[in-house]
Structure formats: C-alpha cells, structure tokens
Design a protein around this motif. Sequence first.
Motif, PDB file in Angstrom:
ATOM      1  N   ASN A  55      44.732  46.391  36.647  1.00  0.00           N
ATOM      2  CA  ASN A  55      45.869  46.897  35.875  1.00  0.00           C
ATOM      3  C   ASN A  55      47.010  45.886  35.865  1.00  0.00           C
ATOM      4  O   ASN A  55      47.639  45.631  34.827  1.00  0.00           O
ATOM      5  CB  ASN A  55      46.338  48.221  36.484  1.00  0.00           C
ATOM      6  CG  ASN A  55      47.452  48.864  35.679  1.00  0.00           C
ATOM      7  OD1 ASN A  55      47.313  49.098  34.489  1.00  0.00           O
ATOM      8  ND2 ASN A  55      48.568  49.142  36.327  1.00  0.00           N
ATOM      9  N   ALA A  56      47.254  45.240  37.018  1.00  0.00           N
ATOM     10  CA  ALA A  56      48.369  44.296  37.124  1.00  0.00           C
ATOM     11  C   ALA A  56      48.154  43.068  36.247  1.00  0.00           C
ATOM     12  O   ALA A  56      49.059  42.647  35.514  1.00  0.00           O
ATOM     13  CB  ALA A  56      48.549  43.870  38.594  1.00  0.00           C
ATOM     14  N   VAL A  57      46.964  42.478  36.318  1.00  0.00           N
ATOM     15  CA  VAL A  57      46.697  41.244  35.557  1.00  0.00           C
ATOM     16  C   VAL A  57      46.678  41.513  34.051  1.00  0.00           C
ATOM     17  O   VAL A  57      47.254  40.749  33.266  1.00  0.00           O
ATOM     18  CB  VAL A  57      45.369  40.603  36.020  1.00  0.00           C
ATOM     19  CG1 VAL A  57      44.975  39.460  35.098  1.00  0.00           C
ATOM     20  CG2 VAL A  57      45.509  40.092  37.455  1.00  0.00           C
ATOM     21  N   VAL A  58      46.044  42.600  33.644  1.00  0.00           N
ATOM     22  CA  VAL A  58      46.022  42.938  32.214  1.00  0.00           C
ATOM     23  C   VAL A  58      47.435  43.230  31.719  1.00  0.00           C
ATOM     24  O   VAL A  58      47.812  42.847  30.604  1.00  0.00           O
ATOM     25  CB  VAL A  58      45.081  44.137  31.959  1.00  0.00           C
ATOM     26  CG1 VAL A  58      45.158  44.581  30.502  1.00  0.00           C
ATOM     27  CG2 VAL A  58      43.646  43.773  32.318  1.00  0.00           C
ATOM     28  N   SER A  59      48.239  43.878  32.564  1.00  0.00           N
ATOM     29  CA  SER A  59      49.636  44.166  32.190  1.00  0.00           C
ATOM     30  C   SER A  59      50.415  42.872  31.994  1.00  0.00           C
ATOM     31  O   SER A  59      51.223  42.760  31.063  1.00  0.00           O
ATOM     32  CB  SER A  59      50.308  45.016  33.278  1.00  0.00           C
ATOM     33  OG  SER A  59      49.665  46.253  33.426  1.00  0.00           O
ATOM     34  N   VAL A 462      47.224  34.076  35.602  1.00  0.00           N
ATOM     35  CA  VAL A 462      46.151  35.069  35.555  1.00  0.00           C
ATOM     36  C   VAL A 462      45.108  34.797  36.634  1.00  0.00           C
ATOM     37  O   VAL A 462      44.700  35.703  37.372  1.00  0.00           O
ATOM     38  CB  VAL A 462      45.491  35.067  34.150  1.00  0.00           C
ATOM     39  CG1 VAL A 462      44.211  35.910  34.142  1.00  0.00           C
ATOM     40  CG2 VAL A 462      46.478  35.570  33.106  1.00  0.00           C
ATOM     41  N   PHE A 463      44.676  33.544  36.758  1.00  0.00           N
ATOM     42  CA  PHE A 463      43.620  33.239  37.740  1.00  0.00           C
ATOM     43  C   PHE A 463      44.158  33.240  39.172  1.00  0.00           C
ATOM     44  O   PHE A 463      43.420  33.554  40.107  1.00  0.00           O
ATOM     45  CB  PHE A 463      42.947  31.904  37.401  1.00  0.00           C
ATOM     46  CG  PHE A 463      41.922  32.028  36.324  1.00  0.00           C
ATOM     47  CD1 PHE A 463      40.643  32.473  36.622  1.00  0.00           C
ATOM     48  CD2 PHE A 463      42.229  31.745  35.003  1.00  0.00           C
ATOM     49  CE1 PHE A 463      39.685  32.614  35.630  1.00  0.00           C
ATOM     50  CE2 PHE A 463      41.281  31.887  33.998  1.00  0.00           C
ATOM     51  CZ  PHE A 463      40.008  32.328  34.308  1.00  0.00           C
ATOM     52  N   LEU A 464      45.422  32.898  39.353  1.00  0.00           N
ATOM     53  CA  LEU A 464      46.012  32.988  40.693  1.00  0.00           C
ATOM     54  C   LEU A 464      45.973  34.427  41.183  1.00  0.00           C
ATOM     55  O   LEU A 464      45.506  34.715  42.296  1.00  0.00           O
ATOM     56  CB  LEU A 464      47.458  32.465  40.665  1.00  0.00           C
ATOM     57  CG  LEU A 464      48.296  32.731  41.934  1.00  0.00           C
ATOM     58  CD1 LEU A 464      47.667  32.066  43.146  1.00  0.00           C
ATOM     59  CD2 LEU A 464      49.727  32.237  41.737  1.00  0.00           C
ATOM     60  N   LEU A 465      46.459  35.348  40.352  1.00  0.00           N
ATOM     61  CA  LEU A 465      46.486  36.757  40.762  1.00  0.00           C
ATOM     62  C   LEU A 465      45.082  37.344  40.814  1.00  0.00           C
ATOM     63  O   LEU A 465      44.772  38.151  41.696  1.00  0.00           O
ATOM     64  CB  LEU A 465      47.353  37.558  39.797  1.00  0.00           C
ATOM     65  CG  LEU A 465      48.849  37.258  39.876  1.00  0.00           C
ATOM     66  CD1 LEU A 465      49.598  38.008  38.806  1.00  0.00           C
ATOM     67  CD2 LEU A 465      49.395  37.617  41.242  1.00  0.00           C
ATOM     68  N   GLY A 466      44.217  36.919  39.876  1.00  0.00           N
ATOM     69  CA  GLY A 466      42.846  37.409  39.878  1.00  0.00           C
ATOM     70  C   GLY A 466      42.110  37.078  41.159  1.00  0.00           C
ATOM     71  O   GLY A 466      41.215  37.814  41.591  1.00  0.00           O
ATOM     72  N   LEU A 556      56.021  33.181  49.455  1.00  0.00           N
ATOM     73  CA  LEU A 556      54.824  32.590  48.851  1.00  0.00           C
ATOM     74  C   LEU A 556      54.710  33.083  47.411  1.00  0.00           C
ATOM     75  O   LEU A 556      55.192  34.173  47.092  1.00  0.00           O
ATOM     76  CB  LEU A 556      53.553  32.993  49.629  1.00  0.00           C
ATOM     77  CG  LEU A 556      53.328  32.351  51.001  1.00  0.00           C
ATOM     78  CD1 LEU A 556      52.101  32.972  51.669  1.00  0.00           C
ATOM     79  CD2 LEU A 556      53.165  30.845  50.893  1.00  0.00           C
ATOM     80  N   PRO A 557      54.069  32.312  46.531  1.00  0.00           N
ATOM     81  CA  PRO A 557      53.936  32.742  45.132  1.00  0.00           C
ATOM     82  C   PRO A 557      52.806  33.744  44.941  1.00  0.00           C
ATOM     83  O   PRO A 557      52.047  33.664  43.971  1.00  0.00           O
ATOM     84  CB  PRO A 557      53.642  31.424  44.402  1.00  0.00           C
ATOM     85  CG  PRO A 557      52.924  30.590  45.395  1.00  0.00           C
ATOM     86  CD  PRO A 557      53.526  30.952  46.741  1.00  0.00           C
ATOM     87  N   THR A 558      52.673  34.701  45.879  1.00  0.00           N
ATOM     88  CA  THR A 558      51.571  35.653  45.800  1.00  0.00           C
ATOM     89  C   THR A 558      51.940  36.911  45.030  1.00  0.00           C
ATOM     90  O   THR A 558      51.063  37.614  44.550  1.00  0.00           O
ATOM     91  CB  THR A 558      51.100  36.037  47.218  1.00  0.00           C
ATOM     92  OG1 THR A 558      52.241  36.440  47.995  1.00  0.00           O
ATOM     93  CG2 THR A 558      50.429  34.869  47.900  1.00  0.00           C
ATOM     94  N   HIS A 559      53.232  37.225  44.952  1.00  0.00           N
ATOM     95  CA  HIS A 559      53.641  38.383  44.161  1.00  0.00           C
ATOM     96  C   HIS A 559      53.485  38.060  42.680  1.00  0.00           C
ATOM     97  O   HIS A 559      53.631  36.914  42.255  1.00  0.00           O
ATOM     98  CB  HIS A 559      55.095  38.754  44.483  1.00  0.00           C
ATOM     99  CG  HIS A 559      55.523  40.064  43.904  1.00  0.00           C
ATOM    100  ND1 HIS A 559      55.901  40.207  42.586  1.00  0.00           N
ATOM    101  CD2 HIS A 559      55.627  41.307  44.451  1.00  0.00           C
ATOM    102  CE1 HIS A 559      56.227  41.471  42.355  1.00  0.00           C
ATOM    103  NE2 HIS A 559      56.067  42.153  43.458  1.00  0.00           N
ATOM    104  N   GLN A 560      53.221  39.091  41.869  1.00  0.00           N
ATOM    105  CA  GLN A 560      52.988  38.876  40.436  1.00  0.00           C
ATOM    106  C   GLN A 560      54.160  38.148  39.772  1.00  0.00           C
ATOM    107  O   GLN A 560      53.962  37.238  38.967  1.00  0.00           O
ATOM    108  CB  GLN A 560      52.782  40.224  39.746  1.00  0.00           C
ATOM    109  CG  GLN A 560      51.612  41.019  40.296  1.00  0.00           C
ATOM    110  CD  GLN A 560      51.748  42.500  40.022  1.00  0.00           C
ATOM    111  OE1 GLN A 560      52.558  42.920  39.209  1.00  0.00           O
ATOM    112  NE2 GLN A 560      50.956  43.315  40.698  1.00  0.00           N
ATOM    113  N   VAL A 561      55.381  38.540  40.109  1.00  0.00           N
ATOM    114  CA  VAL A 561      56.561  37.932  39.480  1.00  0.00           C
ATOM    115  C   VAL A 561      56.704  36.471  39.922  1.00  0.00           C
ATOM    116  O   VAL A 561      56.986  35.580  39.109  1.00  0.00           O
ATOM    117  CB  VAL A 561      57.840  38.726  39.828  1.00  0.00           C
ATOM    118  CG1 VAL A 561      59.082  38.010  39.295  1.00  0.00           C
ATOM    119  CG2 VAL A 561      57.755  40.129  39.250  1.00  0.00           C
TER     120      VAL A 561
END
Length: 599
Positions: A55-59, A462-466, A556-561
């Motif tokens: 849901n997060a990545v598609v959003s 997209v690929f980082l969060l995926g 770290l750049p792990t949060h979506q924002v």
Amino acid sequence: MTPEIITVLAVLVFAVLLFIFEWVRVDVVGIIMMVLLPLLGLVTPQQAISGLSSNAVVSIIAVIIIGAGLDKTGVMNSMARIILRFAGKSESRIMTLIAGTVAIISGFMQNIGAAALFLPAAKRIGNQTGVPVGRLLMPMGFCAIIGGCLTLVGSSPLILLNDLMVVGGKKYEAFGLFSVTPVGLLLVAAALIYFILFGRFILPNRSADESSGPMSSILTGTYNNVGSLFELAVPEGWTNDSPLKALDLRPIYFCTLVAICREHGKQHIFAPLPDETIRPGDQIVVVGPQEFVEHMAEDLGWELRPELTTFAEELSPNNAGIMEGIVTPRSEFMGKTIAELRIRERFQVSPLAIFRGEKIFVSGLSDIIIESGDALLLHGRWEMFHMLKGLPDLVFTETVKGELLRTDKAKIALMWLAVSLVMILGFHVQLSIALLTGALGMVLTKVLTIDEAYQSVDWMTVFLLGGLIPLGMAFENTGAAKYIADTIMAALGTPSALVLLAVIGVLTSFFTLVASNVGATVLLVPLSMNMALNAGVDPRVAALTVAVAASNTFVLPTHQVNALIMRPGGYRTIDYVKSGAGMTVLYMVVMLSALMLFY
C-alpha cells in the motif's frame, strides 16, 4: 536467541553498513534485501517482493504522479508564488513556511502524500531564490513525518492506536481526533526552531541541480565573461528616445538587453528588437559582466537593483535561462546574419555570443554570417527553447529545462486531487486505490501523458522501500522484534513512569527505523500497556507513547518520506545522520515532556 534471530540481526547490521558507507546506491541496498532475505530463509519469496505492491509503495507512485500533474499545469508555480510573497528571499522564512504548511497538511493526510505534493513547489522555490534545495527538503520531510502526530488520522500508528488498546480482554477508552494535537504542535514547533537555529550547520549546501543561475556550470566554464542577469530601473527623467541599436549597449558595455517591463507591469517585452526604445519608468533586464553593468548604470543614470524584482519569477531559473545551440548542416541559419534571421522577433530569444573555432564573439553579432558548426549562446524562456528544439536548425548541447505548461488543465488537475482526498477522508477508501484513482484520472483527462507519468516516478525510491519492507517482515517472522522487546522490558523491573516511557520511546524509535512503523506499533502497544500496568502507570499513555514515537525516524533514509526526498535533495546517508541525530534526541525530549505535562 535462535539462529534465525542472529541471522536477521546480522542482515540488519549489513544493511546499515551499506547505508552508512555507501558501497552501493541506496536502491541497490533495497534490491540486495529482496534477494538476500529469501535466500537465507528469513522471508518467503512472495514476501520478498511484496514490498513492491505494498500500500505504501503504490501510494508513493500514485501521489508522485498527482504531484507531477499539478506541476505540469502550473498549480505548483502558483503555490511557489504565494509562499514567496510571504517569505521573500529569507532562507529561514521560506523553510519555516514550507515545512510548517506541510506539517499541518500531514495532520490530515498521509505524510508521504503531503511531502510529495509539495516537493515540486519546494524545488521551484529553491531554484528561484538560489537557496539550495537540499536546505529546504530535509526540514520539509522531517516536518511532514512529525505532522502526522497532529491528529489521530495523520499517521498509520495513530490510526491503529484505538483498536490496539486492549489488555486482558479489557478495551480502554479511545483517544479523540485531536487528543494528540498538543503533543504534535510542540514537536512541530521544536523541529522548526531546531532548523532555524542549527540548519546552517547541519544541512548540506549541495543541490541536486547543477546550477541555480541562468547558465549551467558547463557553459559558465566556456562563456565565463558573458555575465549574469541584472535588473535596472530607468528614471522618470530619462529623455533619450534613440532606438536600442543606437545606444550601443553591446559594443560599449558588452551587455545585452533581454527584457523590458513597462506601464507598471502591464506590458512585458522579451528579446526586444533593435528598433525598440527605452521609455521613462521602464524596468529592464540585461545580461553582462557586473563591472560593465555598473559602469553602464552610472553613465546612463539608471538604477541598478540588487536583485531581480520585477522579473524575479518570469526570468528565474524555473522559467528562463541560457542555452547553447549548434547550427546543423541542414539549418536555414547558414549563410545568413542574425539580423536577417530575425531571431528575436521569431523566437523571442536574445543572442549573447557566437563561438566559432576557438574564438568567442560578443559584439557585432547582428552582422556575422552564420556557418555550420557555429555555437550560438541564447537567452530566453524555456518554452521558446522547447519550440526551437523541435526545429532542424539547432542542436542544443544540454537538455532544455522547464516544460510547456498546460495551464488550461489546472482546474482538472485540482479536481482529481480533490477526488482522491474525498475518497480517503470521506469514504475511507484505501490510500493506494484513492491516489491511483487521482493519478489515472489525470492521465485519462490528458493532464499528463502516460509516458510523462512514468518518467515522473523516482524508481530509486520505489526499490529502496520495496526492499526495506521485507526486512521488517523478517524481523517479525523470526521473532527478533519480540525477543528484543521482551528482553529489555524484563531487564527494567518496575521502573518509574518517566523511565518506562523513555524506554518505550527509544525501543519504538529503533524498531521504526529498521522495520515498519505499523509493525512496531502492533508489537509494542500491548507489550507497553502490560508493562505500564505492572509499573502503576496509565497504560493509555504508554500506548500513546508508542504511536507518537513511531514517527521518530530521522537518522536513516528508511522512512518513506526520507526516501522520497533523498534524490531531489541530493542527500547522502551521512546527511540524515548529521541532521537526524539531533532531531531524534530533541523529538524524544519534547515528546516525553509533553506527555508528562498533558497526561
């Protein structure tokens, strides 16, 4: 501790090292996680790639497309204009206004949506004011994350909170929509003060863009004596009615007049013709070396402005600049002079120089006969260069910036944004489906072409969060998260209220960094409420601590924002560590103080 827990902790350490030392790009880290975790048996193959359809990545994909549609129709230009009207050129005021606005919006919609919608406007403002965009996007991103704590619908952990507050079969009194608002307001205020006071020391000066001036750094190296843009005011007492060509601005002062504003801003003339006359009260813009512009202003009695004011927007790097075009063998330019070609009249661009062989000509351009292979240095608005780009006469040595705006589609773009928001807030449609509806609507109504929609998406994000989403799943699958939480809680014994809340806050912040904020909330709310009951502390406050601390994710750049702003801001992992370390500590202190004060 099981072998699976040891393995997943080793993978976590490996991922963190990859982030810190940047041995590979961050999106490659995500792909490594997608491959490594199923090979080690920590997640199933389906879970490993499920992040790409989450849901997060598609959003994120959908909201970036919506933001691109708003930018393409000029809506973000209008937004940037409003912000600059209030903030002027002050970096701290611009940062405060952008970050504060995003924080408020983030209180009523997902923080990634608020950040993505404001991203184009923040980039435009940075280009227009000369403030490096890297000094604007990180405060904006952090405040978007924190703004989720302004209401109970601002972030996923707070949305889940009331449903999770059940211990021993007893459901505790639910929090209201604005119960968390006092805490959120203090956190947003603390973040803004933090960046106002320390931003100059902790924020990078780098910009993802090459240059914020009218000419790229590559062209500056070649034509360094051509100069920059300067605005001058012609006094009301000006009496010379000679045409421009008679003033000899280029032969005497090496200056080219590129724009005139008259009748109190009602008439703007770009690339004025040689027969044009300068009138009393005109505001003019010239390109030239500063010392020659100063001499010209002194000799002619014109007032040199410290910066562009009348033309601050129209000739900003967002909307205009300098390009180098090479004359092709098929060009109609060959064998003719610039005067014969009427370049100014036909294309509204101003010739600044001609580069032939090893010589640069800046004077007498109108009479030089153009040859194949000549490089013409031209100043104009990007829309004119896009028109020239479609002709076979010139090949530009750099990508033409800007784009042809579809301002007639602005209302349609805003309508599709409104449709998405109504679906989310009014009908509680899942975020990804609601945002995809808006994105698809923009494509079907020709706000964007499908190719432009694809090009607008930052696939690195997209690929980082995926890849990070299955890492969070591995933490839960192996029981590593529960093991760490149980071990720490057991070691605490019966702590005081402040110590208990502090430990809960630190634990939640850690899990949110390495796993998902939703996973951390689902795991820790029941655990923390049980610990609170044993310690004689209000379990509702312990649960609220988990939900608020789940937004404390900055280092770290792990949060979506954080992942979203990484590429546009030109950030590296070390930038998040520098800015996020202090923000993490400040967030924890303010959060605990506010919870103790209000609850």
